[in-house]
Design an enzyme around this catalytic site. Sequence first.
Site, short mmCIF file in Angstrom:
data_model
loop_
_atom_site.label_atom_id
_atom_site.label_comp_id
_atom_site.label_asym_id
_atom_site.label_seq_id
_atom_site.Cartn_x
_atom_site.Cartn_y
_atom_site.Cartn_z
CG HIS A 301 8.56 45.55 10.65
ND1 HIS A 301 9.25 46.10 11.71
CD2 HIS A 301 9.48 44.86 9.92
CE1 HIS A 301 10.52 45.77 11.63
NE2 HIS A 301 10.69 45.01 10.56
CG HIS A 303 12.12 40.55 8.82
ND1 HIS A 303 12.54 41.30 7.75
CD2 HIS A 303 12.15 41.37 9.90
CE1 HIS A 303 12.84 42.52 8.18
NE2 HIS A 303 12.60 42.59 9.48
CE LYS A 372 28.06 38.50 21.42
NZ LYS A 372 28.15 38.34 22.90
CG PHE A 373 19.15 40.35 15.89
CD1 PHE A 373 18.11 39.75 16.58
CD2 PHE A 373 18.92 40.83 14.61
CE1 PHE A 373 16.85 39.62 16.00
CE2 PHE A 373 17.67 40.72 14.03
CZ PHE A 373 16.63 40.11 14.73
CG ASP A 375 25.93 35.34 14.79
OD1 ASP A 375 26.04 35.40 13.55
OD2 ASP A 375 26.80 35.72 15.58
CE LYS A 376 20.85 34.74 20.37
NZ LYS A 376 21.07 33.64 21.33
CG HIS A 570 13.65 47.76 8.55
ND1 HIS A 570 12.79 47.17 7.66
CD2 HIS A 570 13.78 46.90 9.60
CE1 HIS A 570 12.42 45.99 8.14
NE2 HIS A 570 13.00 45.80 9.32
CG HIS A 592 12.28 49.70 13.65
ND1 HIS A 592 11.91 48.87 14.69
CD2 HIS A 592 12.85 48.90 12.72
CE1 HIS A 592 12.23 47.63 14.40
NE2 HIS A 592 12.81 47.62 13.21
CD GLN A 651 15.24 36.06 15.29
OE1 GLN A 651 14.09 36.15 14.89
NE2 GLN A 651 16.24 35.71 14.51
#
Length: 745
Positions: A301, A303, A372-373, A375-376, A570, A592, A651
């Site tokens: 998994h 991206h 917000k994640f 945006d990273k 997911h 997950h 990230q």
Amino acid sequence: MPLFKLTGQGKQIDDAMRSFAEKVFASEVKDEGGRHEISPFDVDEICPISLHEMQAHIFHMENLSMDGRRKRRFQGRKTVNLSIPQSETSSTKLSHIEEFISSSPTYESVPDFQRVQITGDYASGVTVEDFEVVCKGLYRALCIREKYMQKSFQRFPKTPSKYLRNIDGEALVGNESFYPVFTPPPKKGEDPFRTEDLPANLGYHLKMKAGVIYIYPDEAAANRDEPKPYPYPNLDDFLDDMNFLLALIAQGPVKTYAHRRLKFLSSKFQVHQMLNEMDELKELKNNPHRDFYNCRKVDTHIHAAACMNQKHLLRFIKKSYHIDADRVVYSTKEKSLTLKELFAKLNMHPYDLTVDSLDVHAGRQTFQRFDKFNDKYNPVGASELRDLYLKTDNYINGEYFATIIKEVGADLVEAKYQHAEPRLSIYGRSPDEWNKLSSWFVCNRIYCPNMTWMIQVPRIYDVFRSKNFLPHFGKMLENIFLPVFEATINPQAHPDLSVFLKHITGFDSVDDESKHSGHMFSSKSPKPEEWTMENNPSYTYYAYYMYANITVLNSLRKERGMNTFLFRPHCGEAGALTHLMTAFMIADNISHGLNLKKSPVLQYLFFLAQIPIAMSPLSNNSLFLEYAKNPFLDFLQKGLMISLSTDDPMQFHFTKEPLMEEYAIAAQVFKLSTCDMCEVARNSVLQCGISHEEKAKFLGNNYLEEGPVGNDIRRTNVAQIRMAYRYETWCYELNLIAEGLKATE
């Protein structure tokens, strides 16, 4: 509530069952007051099953009158042996179930180890009547999953199939035609992008009807509505099965039974470790030329847009500026910009950037903040840099992104024993997305022997509809699947897409699961072409129509001798338990699965069906769940089929080998043994979409067999003692269901 019905007794679920399912859904999604039908608590000591209430209920039910013959039959089965029963040479007359159990393999290659025997464990704290209800429910749930997996050419393990067929009184017929097909690796000197051997045009006609692509021999047949006989899914059957499972996971006796069995599995593994840990280690020490570092492991998994670490991205940005400062790389409405002008427009210079100023790493600020994640993904907070470096469709045709992926692939080849399955996005906004993506893939010759590819579909119909990009949800489905059907029917007219599809192994469904749609998928739900509102459909709605189209597509591709696709969404990272229930029905495996800890019934079903789960503790730690609270270790001990994955190295990770970083941290925090880590690595290879030929090379020629027979310790470094323990424990739990159903005859 009526008793659960067996498959052979008719599958129509009455109005009471449907009404109950709707009540369960409403109580969870709308957060009704009082006691929830689906427990929101972890399956642990805090599970709200009142000990006193349960004991009083059992005492009361045991005192009720019951059929004497049935009671004697249960009493005679109160002792269930953990070890594999007697061999086939026994002269005792056996029932069809007992004959199967007794013919289990004798494990010639497994060293002697200490086993635990349990006596009196026939109903796990529920009454005889409740035990019958539980066994019928679990049996039908497994039959439901088996049906949907076989129809779509996805994987369902042989062992539960054997038990299900023996419960039905039928013999298991080994049929490999149900297996998925993956493209084998190119032979030495063979071009992975060759187009010379593309099949001819079939001339079929395609039409989308009620959200599903239908295939017709010609246009005249389409006008008569006479499609070819492919396995088009039946929505009413799916909804009946879904309502049944909704009722099942909320049934008190089933929750009690599943909770107790899961506690038993966890405790049993701890006893096994205490008794046999040194014997497992001895096996591994005597295994030459194999250790954790050189056994194959797959990042199941990840991206593509975040497959590099932050230092890698920063280094590439500086390198590109050094080489291409005066190259035109970006276009605005006003004018085209060189790389130097683009950075000047952003008021920055690449040589002043650091990993901190790049600001792509998730930190404390992203916990419970998926917005917000996202945006990273914008380096330095600039969407222009994301478009330039992390997109396939831009002014330079995704050249920089392709180069970064090739460098990540080169690192994997250098490491040799690590593989990855990156996800590339198809949004469904326009029908030409597939052609653009496949052209990018082929023109940049993005091939790596240590990579296979998947397509992720973000669930953002509401965004496209609000901007009037799409008239209805059916158009989004058409944009996603129709080009793939067309390339399958006439590959020579779509050479790039046909080549690209050979490297694709599955579809993923992605987005923030914590966003509730408030919509329960039912027979009253609008058809996709009628879904014109701006609200997003529910997770189950998305999943069903993706599964339905993948099922038809796989049948067509299998008929043509092409590779097929898996559905690997997911699921369970956040949101409602109905997501996991849907995945149990129609997904080959999931990513997950954290919310399984909230439902003992679903968790137990995932164990019985051995549904693979790709877990990402470091990702969860920054977004939804602190590392120490992650259920990874709990799932591993109970015997769920889990693997470790990175999700987004850009990230969450710091090193050049993010997958090894994931294993290393898990090993330290959870105190994993070498055998534990190698078992997880083996699971990752089984779960992934690499070809049969490669899996046979990495795991052994018998890898399709379950238990120690299918394990080659020389390649996997997983102790045979561990494999025997896992297989015997699995058979033990399946046999309890078989015995419970046999006693009701």
